[in-house]
Design a protein around this motif. Structure first.
Motif, PDB file in Angstrom:
ATOM      1  N   SER A 213       0.838  -1.205   0.000  1.00 24.33           N
ATOM      2  CA  SER A 213       0.000   0.000   0.000  1.00 24.33           C
ATOM      3  C   SER A 213       0.874   1.257   0.000  1.00 24.33           C
ATOM      4  N   VAL A 216       2.059   1.903  -3.477  1.00 24.43           N
ATOM      5  CA  VAL A 216       0.999   2.528  -4.274  1.00 24.43           C
ATOM      6  C   VAL A 216       0.912   4.014  -3.965  1.00 24.43           C
ATOM      7  N   ARG A 217       0.925   4.355  -2.655  1.00 28.41           N
ATOM      8  CA  ARG A 217       0.850   5.757  -2.242  1.00 28.41           C
ATOM      9  C   ARG A 217       2.058   6.540  -2.759  1.00 28.41           C
ATOM     10  N   SER A 218       3.238   5.910  -2.682  1.00 35.11           N
ATOM     11  CA  SER A 218       4.455   6.570  -3.144  1.00 35.11           C
ATOM     12  C   SER A 218       4.375   6.878  -4.632  1.00 35.11           C
ATOM     13  N   ASN A 219       3.865   5.946  -5.404  1.00 35.07           N
ATOM     14  CA  ASN A 219       3.723   6.167  -6.849  1.00 35.07           C
ATOM     15  C   ASN A 219       2.736   7.285  -7.145  1.00 35.07           C
ATOM     16  N   GLU A 220       1.684   7.349  -6.340  1.00 32.84           N
ATOM     17  CA  GLU A 220       0.688   8.408  -6.515  1.00 32.84           C
ATOM     18  C   GLU A 220       1.303   9.774  -6.212  1.00 32.84           C
ATOM     19  N   VAL A 221       2.098   9.831  -5.136  1.00 34.16           N
ATOM     20  CA  VAL A 221       2.748  11.095  -4.761  1.00 34.16           C
ATOM     21  C   VAL A 221       3.743  11.523  -5.833  1.00 34.16           C
ATOM     22  N   GLN A 223       3.682  10.743  -9.007  1.00 35.89           N
ATOM     23  CA  GLN A 223       2.944  11.180 -10.191  1.00 35.89           C
ATOM     24  C   GLN A 223       2.374  12.571  -9.995  1.00 35.89           C
ATOM     25  N   SER A 224       1.908  12.843  -8.766  1.00 33.15           N
ATOM     26  CA  SER A 224       1.380  14.171  -8.458  1.00 33.15           C
ATOM     27  C   SER A 224       2.459  15.233  -8.613  1.00 33.15           C
ATOM     28  N   ASP A 227       3.061  15.876 -12.261  1.00 30.66           N
ATOM     29  CA  ASP A 227       1.953  16.649 -12.832  1.00 30.66           C
ATOM     30  C   ASP A 227       2.057  18.139 -12.523  1.00 30.66           C
TER      31      ASP A 227
END
Length: 366
Positions: A213, A216-221, A223-224, A227
């Motif tokens: 998990s 997953v959170r690290s990848n989201e951060v 990507q943010s 962006d």
């Protein structure tokens, strides 16, 4: 760095948490016993390799009738790793201390490394008669020495009887190494020596789920952060503890370098010398260096006495971190002369300041 620590964390689970039993002699243990082991590597290690997370200078094993605490002593101070074995519950705990304390619990199981007993042969270490076993390590026959006179079965991943006093293991980065007991003392240790107070305890399954998990959170951060590149940065107005005031509107035309950190963050501390050198390289240029700390000024002041940091430092900056959507530390951000994000990196990497230097130079040439 985090990946290495996590890998070693899981490695502890698969190699160190093995079946442990008691022998009748365990009842003769008075108070606590501490054995120090020498660690000798087969090849000569460079200073760089001696800073590797897997490197061990020596190993200390402390125990009483019911518990064993094994600690590896290294050249690293940003984290500590140990194994606690509870004989009464037949549970083992792989412990990692960084900015937090975590322990993975596992039941004792059968050791996996098979050996051969040299029947009738004994040797002596620290005055204890030892059984002699042999096994293969990278194709080479090595000896393993254990004694039953201590009363506890401490075998790591070797399928032997007794308490390990000498063994050889191998690390894929550092190569084979031999561990030999060199000193023993009988003492009374503090009552909290074997305590797990303050540790978050998880099962191996829970830890794997947590790591997945977190990935997953690290990848989201990440990507943010990607962006955000090219977007206008939030407006802000801050005053540093050095007395300098900075308003985003007044910094148009300059390159702004921001560092988000806090005093008890090991990777934040690790990158400070590199950030100081980076600031020095752009002295006299249109570049502003601001560090947003989460701590209050009195904590920062105490920290700076031992850890110089040459950025302008803003205290109690959690609200600014929220504005910039910073969720991990350290984070380094570069804003161009028009007020737009051009660099947004999360976490410590050995080459982060080289990347920052490249980006700053690129912006100054425009």
């Amino acid at each position: 760095m985090k990946k290495i620590v996590i890998t070693f964390f899981l490695l502890l689970l698969t190699t160190n948490l093995v079946s442990q039993w008691k022998y009748p002699e365990a009842e003769n243990i008075k108070n606590d016993v501490v054995i120090t082991y020498d660690v000798v590597y087969e090849r000569e290690l460079s200073d760089k390799l001696k800073k590797h997370p897997y490197y061990k200078k020596e190993i200390i094993v402390a125990f009483n009738k019911g518990k064993i605490l094994e600690k590896s002593i290294s050249n690293r101070f940003d984290y500590q790793m140990s194994t606690l074995l509870d004989y009464d519950k037949e549970k083992g705990y792989s412990c990692v201390v960084t900015s937090t304390k975590n322990a993975i619990v596992s039941s004792f199981g059968k050791p996996k490394k098979e050996v051969q007993l040299k029947v009738g042969e004994t040797k002596e270490i620290l005055g204890f008669p030892c059984q002699v076993y042999t096994t293969k390590i990278k194709g080479k026959t090595v000896e393993i020495l254990t004694t039953k006179k201590i009363g506890l079965r401490f075998v790591k991943n070797f399928n032997v009887q007794g308490f390990l006093l000498k063994y050889t293991s191998i690390n894929k980065y550092l190569g084979p190494f031999t561990v030999t007991a060199k000193n023993i003392i009988y003492t009374k240790l503090p009552s909290d020596t074997y305590s797990l107070k303050g540790f978050t305890i998880k099962t191996l399954t829970e830890q794997k789920e947590y790591l997945e998990s977190r990935k997953v959170r690290s990848n989201e951060v990440k990507q943010s952060a990607i962006d955000k590149l090219g977007e206008l940065s939030p407006k802000y107005s801050v005053r540093s503890i050095q007395g300098n005031k900075f308003k985003s509107k007044d910094l148009i035309g300059k390159v702004v370098v921001l560092n988000f950190w806090f005093t008890t963050c090991p990777p934040c501390k690790k990158e400070l010398p590199h950030l100081n050198k980076l600031k020095e390289k752009f002295k006299g240029k249109d570049v502003v260096f601001i560090a947003i700390a989460l701590d209050d000024e009195y904590k920062i002041d105490t920290f700076l006495k031992r850890n110089p940091f040459y950025y302008d430092i803003v205290e109690d900056g959690r609200w600014i971190a929220e504005k910039f959507d910073v969720k991990s530390y350290p984070s380094n951000i570069i804003i161009d002369q028009k007020g737009s994000f051009q660099f947004y990196k999360i976490g410590y990497k050995s080459d982060v300041t080289a990347s920052m230097e490249y980006q700053i130079n690129k912006l100054l040439k425009k």
